[in-house]
Write an enzyme that holds these catalytic residues in place. Structure first.
Site, PDB file in Angstrom:
ATOM      1  N   GLU A 176       9.680   8.577 -16.582  1.00 31.76           N
ATOM      2  CA  GLU A 176       8.307   9.037 -16.770  1.00 31.76           C
ATOM      3  C   GLU A 176       7.815   8.763 -18.186  1.00 31.76           C
ATOM      4  O   GLU A 176       6.649   8.407 -18.395  1.00 31.76           O
ATOM      5  CB  GLU A 176       8.218  10.529 -16.454  1.00 31.76           C
ATOM      6  CG  GLU A 176       8.391  10.835 -14.973  1.00 31.76           C
ATOM      7  CD  GLU A 176       8.415  12.323 -14.666  1.00 31.76           C
ATOM      8  OE1 GLU A 176       8.324  12.669 -13.477  1.00 31.76           O
ATOM      9  OE2 GLU A 176       8.521  13.131 -15.613  1.00 31.76           O
TER      10      GLU A 176
ATOM     11  N   LYS B  50      15.766  22.080 -10.598  1.00 28.42           N
ATOM     12  CA  LYS B  50      15.075  20.820 -10.896  1.00 28.42           C
ATOM     13  C   LYS B  50      15.952  19.812 -11.639  1.00 28.42           C
ATOM     14  O   LYS B  50      16.746  20.161 -12.500  1.00 28.42           O
ATOM     15  CB  LYS B  50      13.827  21.095 -11.740  1.00 28.42           C
ATOM     16  CG  LYS B  50      12.717  21.840 -11.042  1.00 28.42           C
ATOM     17  CD  LYS B  50      12.137  21.058  -9.877  1.00 28.42           C
ATOM     18  CE  LYS B  50      11.399  19.808 -10.310  1.00 28.42           C
ATOM     19  NZ  LYS B  50      10.229  20.083 -11.158  1.00 28.42           N
TER      20      LYS B  50
ATOM     21  N   SER C 177      14.338  21.987 -15.781  1.00 32.10           N
ATOM     22  CA  SER C 177      13.168  22.841 -15.972  1.00 32.10           C
ATOM     23  C   SER C 177      13.585  24.122 -16.671  1.00 32.10           C
ATOM     24  O   SER C 177      14.656  24.670 -16.394  1.00 32.10           O
ATOM     25  CB  SER C 177      12.548  23.171 -14.605  1.00 32.10           C
ATOM     26  OG  SER C 177      11.652  24.267 -14.708  1.00 32.10           O
TER      27      SER C 177
ATOM     28  N   HIS D 235       0.823  -1.214   0.000  1.00 33.24           N
ATOM     29  CA  HIS D 235       0.000   0.000   0.000  1.00 33.24           C
ATOM     30  C   HIS D 235       0.859   1.267   0.000  1.00 33.24           C
ATOM     31  O   HIS D 235       0.413   2.323   0.426  1.00 33.24           O
ATOM     32  CB  HIS D 235      -0.956   0.028   1.199  1.00 33.24           C
ATOM     33  CG  HIS D 235      -1.771  -1.216   1.355  1.00 33.24           C
ATOM     34  ND1 HIS D 235      -2.937  -1.445   0.665  1.00 33.24           N
ATOM     35  CD2 HIS D 235      -1.567  -2.324   2.118  1.00 33.24           C
ATOM     36  CE1 HIS D 235      -3.431  -2.617   1.002  1.00 33.24           C
ATOM     37  NE2 HIS D 235      -2.608  -3.185   1.879  1.00 33.24           N
TER      38      HIS D 235
END
Length: 465
Positions: free
Chosen positions: A290, A283, A277, A156
């Protein structure tokens, strides 16, 4: 331009229809399979006497010349010839003249395209298997280097029990093994040759399908001509394997994305597989992971597209089946590209073992071991579970871990607890006493690594074939 099939037509194809009907923009990818299949067909036609041996040789030389032209980027694909088959046939006719018109004897574009696509699929399977072997090797190698790196195991997405980084990665290696075996099953099921099925009912010419099989590396000809031209199960099965394989990559990419956050900070993905970024200079985004995660849904779409296309088709060939190629090409190429990226990404990522260990100390990941300890001291499991839960709750209120409780405090909950409890619930002990087959102990993970090392050594690669 008069079509090679245009004898019974009085009017030219409408320009919009010609564009709509044409598949050369994408099926030109099949050129080498179309030429290889045509060469085998020409050899067979010559050997069986259906055409003269001299004619067969002329056609074969013409086909080889077209292949060279395509490879040197000096062949003009023309949408007026609709598809790869008619483009190559027209090209050979231009090269060697009338004799090339005999090449299409005893075959149809229906069995020709089925052959080309199956050969493309077969080569793709072998290429993906080569990458899967490299993927398994990469996971095993990183696991071997992190066999003592303790981290939390999760259920979980909540900290559950202590494991090792190696144990986690080896779970993904098992998925990759199943992917490889799934493709091995594809080869066992689908290595039958459709060429010779004709349009749907075979041919009246005395062709030798076994000879063509031998030339093209198929185990046997398909035994029903209707099925030979109608079958796209091999496309469905390959896209299904692509979908499962991409799902497996997506799952590990999800973990990589989470682990690379500052909140987890278990890993750092190499700069080569990250981006920044345009606004925020601090960043470092795990874009490769992804993208793989995102492209998985696209491959699912490819599978659903072909299933939906096929579900209502009567036998035999229907033009709808032209839609099989783009989804197959996309699904296969996406899996290949994703594997090609994730292999070096895993090899180069930095694992922050101090952070994984500290995270394992939090969250009471050794609570199950405390309950097991009580059971081994004679306490019934349900009672041990209740006692441990009460101790955890007390620790939460006090802001301490199970290792911080004094022996006197432990004895308030159970006189069965002795000073051996501290060794029993140490993280290293919690991991290594889970020594059943498949468990996270160093012994078991080492055995698993040895098993997969031996397994990958038995696997063939594209260079071996």
């Amino acid at each position: 331009m008069k079509k090679l099939w245009g004898g019974r037509f009085e009017k030219n194809t409408d320009a919009l229809m010609e564009d709509f009907n044409s598949s050369i923009s994408f099926d030109k990818k099949l050129y080498k399979y179309d030429i290889e299949g045509s060469i085998a067909h020409a050899i067979m036609l010559g050997e069986t006497g259906i055409i003269k041996e001299e004619e067969s040789h002329q056609i074969i030389e013409g086909l080889k010349s077209i292949r060279k032209d395509i490879e040197l980027d000096r062949f003009d694909f023309d949408k007026k010839h609709e598809d790869i088959h008619m483009n190559i046939e027209a090209g050979v006719i231009d090269k060697i003249g009338e004799v090339a018109k005999k090449l299409h004897t005893a075959r149809s574009r229906n069995d020709q395209v089925a052959l080309d696509l199956k050969m493309y699929s077969r080569d793709s399977v072998k290429m993906i298997q080569t990458l899967l072997k490299e993927w398994i090797e990469a996971l095993v190698d990183v696991s071997e280097k992190n066999i003592d790196t303790i981290m939390p195991g999760y259920t979980h997405l909540q900290r559950a029990q202590p494991i090792t980084f190696a144990h986690n990665l080896m779970a993904h290696a098992e998925m990759a093994v199943r992917d490889y075996k799934r493709l091995e099953s594809w080869l066992n099921i689908h290595n039958t040759m459709p060429l010779g099925s004709g349009a749907l009912a075979g041919t009246t010419f005395p062709i030798d399908r076994y000879r063509t099989c031998e030339l093209l590396g198929f185990e046997s000809p398909c035994l029903n001509s209707l099925d030979g031209v109608s079958d796209r199960d091999y496309v469905v099965d390959l896209l299904s394997a692509c979908s499962v394989g991409m799902m497996h990559l997506s799952r590990i990419c999800e973990e990589l994305v989470i682990w690379s956050t500052q909140e987890f900070s278990f890993i750092e993905i190499d700069d080569a597989y990250s981006t920044g970024s345009s606004m925020m200079p601090q960043k470092k985004n795990p874009d490769a992971a992804e993208l793989i995660r995102g492209k998985t849904g696209r491959v699912y779409g490819d599978l659903m597209a072909i299933l939906t296309t096929l579900k209502g088709l009567p036998l035999a060939y229907n033009k709808d089946m032209q839609e099989d190629k783009e989804c197959l090409f996309d699904g296969v190429e996406t899996w290949i590209k994703s594997l090609s990226i994730i292999i070096p990404m895993i090899k180069t990522m930095k694992i922050k073992f101090k952070n994984t260990f500290e995270a394992t100390k939090g969250g009471f990941t050794n609570a199950t071991d405390l309950a097991d300890y009580l059971v081994k001291k004679g306490v019934a499991f349900r009672n041990a579970h209740k006692i441990t839960g009460e101790i955890v709750l007390d620790c939460i209120y006090k802001g301490i871990s199970l290792n911080d409780i004094s022996l006197e405090e432990y004895k308030i909950y159970s006189e069965k607890i002795d000073d051996d409890i501290y060794k029993y619930i140490s993280l290293e002990e919690c991991v290594n006493k889970r020594n059943s087959i498949g468990g996270p102990s160093k012994e078991q993970v080492s055995n698993h690594i040895d098993i997969l090392k031996k397994y990958v050594n038995t696997l063939s690669t594209i260079s071996d074939i």
